[in-house]
Design a protein around this motif. Sequence first.
Motif, PDB file in Angstrom:
ATOM      1  N   GLY A 138       0.809  -1.215   0.000  1.00 32.25           N
ATOM      2  CA  GLY A 138       0.000   0.000   0.000  1.00 32.25           C
ATOM      3  C   GLY A 138       0.841   1.263   0.000  1.00 32.25           C
ATOM      4  O   GLY A 138       0.534   2.233  -0.706  1.00 32.25           O
ATOM      5  N   PHE A 141       2.330   2.003  -3.446  1.00 32.63           N
ATOM      6  CA  PHE A 141       1.335   2.593  -4.345  1.00 32.63           C
ATOM      7  C   PHE A 141       1.116   4.071  -4.027  1.00 32.63           C
ATOM      8  O   PHE A 141       0.971   4.902  -4.938  1.00 32.63           O
ATOM      9  CB  PHE A 141       0.010   1.840  -4.253  1.00 32.63           C
ATOM     10  CG  PHE A 141      -0.139   0.751  -5.275  1.00 32.63           C
ATOM     11  CD1 PHE A 141      -0.784   0.988  -6.466  1.00 32.63           C
ATOM     12  CD2 PHE A 141       0.378  -0.514  -5.037  1.00 32.63           C
ATOM     13  CE1 PHE A 141      -0.928  -0.017  -7.421  1.00 32.63           C
ATOM     14  CE2 PHE A 141       0.250  -1.531  -5.979  1.00 32.63           C
ATOM     15  CZ  PHE A 141      -0.405  -1.282  -7.181  1.00 32.63           C
ATOM     16  N   ARG A 142       1.093   4.402  -2.751  1.00 36.04           N
ATOM     17  CA  ARG A 142       0.881   5.809  -2.378  1.00 36.04           C
ATOM     18  C   ARG A 142       2.037   6.674  -2.878  1.00 36.04           C
ATOM     19  O   ARG A 142       1.821   7.765  -3.426  1.00 36.04           O
ATOM     20  CB  ARG A 142       0.732   5.933  -0.863  1.00 36.04           C
ATOM     21  CG  ARG A 142       0.316   7.327  -0.409  1.00 36.04           C
ATOM     22  CD  ARG A 142      -0.023   7.341   1.065  1.00 36.04           C
ATOM     23  NE  ARG A 142      -0.487   8.661   1.499  1.00 36.04           N
ATOM     24  CZ  ARG A 142      -0.864   8.950   2.734  1.00 36.04           C
ATOM     25  NH1 ARG A 142      -0.843   8.006   3.660  1.00 36.04           N
ATOM     26  NH2 ARG A 142      -1.262  10.166   3.048  1.00 36.04           N
ATOM     27  N   SER A 170      -2.664   2.662   1.290  1.00 37.45           N
ATOM     28  CA  SER A 170      -2.428   3.445   0.077  1.00 37.45           C
ATOM     29  C   SER A 170      -3.289   4.697   0.012  1.00 37.45           C
ATOM     30  O   SER A 170      -3.087   5.544  -0.863  1.00 37.45           O
ATOM     31  CB  SER A 170      -2.719   2.603  -1.161  1.00 37.45           C
ATOM     32  OG  SER A 170      -4.108   2.554  -1.441  1.00 37.45           O
ATOM     33  N   VAL A 174      -4.392   2.944  -4.877  1.00 36.06           N
ATOM     34  CA  VAL A 174      -4.381   1.710  -5.672  1.00 36.06           C
ATOM     35  C   VAL A 174      -5.459   1.753  -6.749  1.00 36.06           C
ATOM     36  O   VAL A 174      -5.401   0.969  -7.710  1.00 36.06           O
ATOM     37  CB  VAL A 174      -4.583   0.457  -4.790  1.00 36.06           C
ATOM     38  CG1 VAL A 174      -3.393   0.226  -3.898  1.00 36.06           C
ATOM     39  CG2 VAL A 174      -5.866   0.552  -3.991  1.00 36.06           C
TER      40      VAL A 174
END
Length: 294
Positions: A138, A141-142, A170, A174
């Motif tokens: 997560g 993705f962030r 995230s 995502v």
Amino acid sequence: MSISYVSTLDDPRLDCYARLTDVALRSRIEPEKAILIAESAKVIERAFEAGLEPLSLLMEEKWLEPLADLISAMTEHYPDLEVLVAPHEELAQLTGFELTRGALAAFRRPRPLTVAEALDQARLVAVLENITNHTNVGAIFRSAAALGVDAVLVSPACYDPWYRRAVRVSMGTVFQIPWARIGSDPHHWAREGLGELHDLGFTTAAMALSDHAITLDELAAATGRRPATGSGSADNAGPASPTPVALLFGTEGEGLNPETLAQCDHTVCIPMDHGVDSLNVAAASAVAFYALRA
């Protein structure tokens, strides 16, 4: 809009929020019924704006008014959307934690993208090999969303980016970054996957500790994303159009598979001070994304 006040935790409409495992939510047997769970208004909003179909919302009554605009926007597109309301104590018992972020939502999982679809127009890509920590997935993705990464690819054994905790960490990014599974063999995914990346014109760069590793600045110069250090002439400025780059990240501790490393075009490391030899993979990814940003 249909608001239902839940009187019992045995209500089958609550199954997806607490009583179904992640494997059951993914529903590989019947993919058209697969769902994912989003937590908090911001994450729910990002999922909805990304085009995901909401199935239901679950919240305390006190959140109906603060989330009224979001609920209204969702029900405008999905008039049959059901808003489930339950008391605080029952929600905490059902979910196993204090629901402090306002609401939960169940969404239908979109059709998975192919690698080619995820990489359409992409110039900077992250590839996650066997990362088995939802928090790291997560967080990567962030950072990818914040720092200009165009897509993320995950190996067959990498944890699911749409798993509940990965989605939460995230902050819903995502749903904003295209992603796909790459390779079909969990143990030798790179034989197929890296060949596909090379065929699509990507330079592959493995983030790993090695005596022969180059720096991120050197990779940026070699792929035309930055001028070579100390060079002011056009002759040394690199290609007019930067080469697409795929950055590969491995697991904590073991790092990338030796087979994967052997097939990459470059090995890249982040110079360290004070005897520190490496960073957490999520932190390392943020540094690399920033260094290679457009």
